[in-house]
Design an enzyme around this catalytic site. Sequence first.
Site, PDB file in Angstrom:
ATOM      1  N   HIS A   1      -3.381  -4.278   3.289  1.00 29.34           N
ATOM      2  CA  HIS A   1      -2.229  -3.425   3.590  1.00 29.34           C
ATOM      3  C   HIS A   1      -1.050  -3.714   2.665  1.00 29.34           C
ATOM      4  CE1 HIS A   1      -4.262  -2.347   7.377  1.00 29.34           C
ATOM      5  NE2 HIS A   1      -4.679  -3.593   7.327  1.00 29.34           N
TER       6      HIS A   1
ATOM      7  N   GLU B   1      -2.179  -6.025   8.923  1.00 27.76           N
ATOM      8  CA  GLU B   1      -0.813  -5.763   8.464  1.00 27.76           C
ATOM      9  C   GLU B   1       0.212  -6.468   9.346  1.00 27.76           C
ATOM     10  OE1 GLU B   1       1.116  -5.474   6.244  1.00 27.76           O
ATOM     11  OE2 GLU B   1       1.399  -3.384   5.657  1.00 27.76           O
TER      12      GLU B   1
ATOM     13  N   HIS C   1      -5.285   0.122   1.464  1.00 30.79           N
ATOM     14  CA  HIS C   1      -5.970   1.236   2.127  1.00 30.79           C
ATOM     15  C   HIS C   1      -5.415   2.593   1.680  1.00 30.79           C
ATOM     16  CE1 HIS C   1      -2.577   2.251   4.738  1.00 30.79           C
ATOM     17  NE2 HIS C   1      -2.395   0.952   4.903  1.00 30.79           N
TER      18      HIS C   1
END
EC number: 5.4.2.-
Length: 206
Positions: free
Chosen positions: A154, A86, A9
């Site tokens: 992530h 995450e 991201h």
Amino acid sequence: MTTFYFVRHGETIINRAQCFNGGGVDAALTASGEAAASRLGAYLDKQSFDAIISSPLQRAQTTAELLLQPTKAVQPAIQIDDRLKEMALGDWEGQPVAAQQNHPEFDHYFHHPDLFDAAAIHAETYQSVLARGQAVIDDYNQAYPDGQVLIVAHGIVLLFLMNTLLGVPFAEIRNQKMVANASLSILTGQAGHYQKQLWNQTMTED
């Protein structure tokens, strides 16, 4: 062989503040994080995918949406998969990284994943993060054995997942550099045998 396109991201407010950005916090992307995701989308604008999977956290979903905005290809809908969330960092969520330097688990967290005592900070184990990430790869490898699959997730998830696919021993994964925000890495393979086609590619401003 399945080709996996792994995207981390874009930069978030918490990333910029140098705080722990785990699964229990979900700050918005910064303006530069949005711009970087859009630039990566422009780079991928002619690439079609058989499946697009995102972590449920908004920072990943926003990145996935920005990636698809410039596309010139017909794309499937974004699928949300909780297994890409995450790593949960418990007591450290959103806290400045520097503030934890004297914690007994700090060195283990950053350098010795095999020794890290997640329970000491009410966090998730690295082993759990890797297991759920590998399950995603197994599912989509079986579903699209010759496909093109985009995964938006992530830093820690991708660090452990991609390096494991490339054969890096678990205890040594934290010695590898984490891929950058809004970066693209491409791995091709199946059944535990993967090769690196592209690694940690970011798109700079013109």
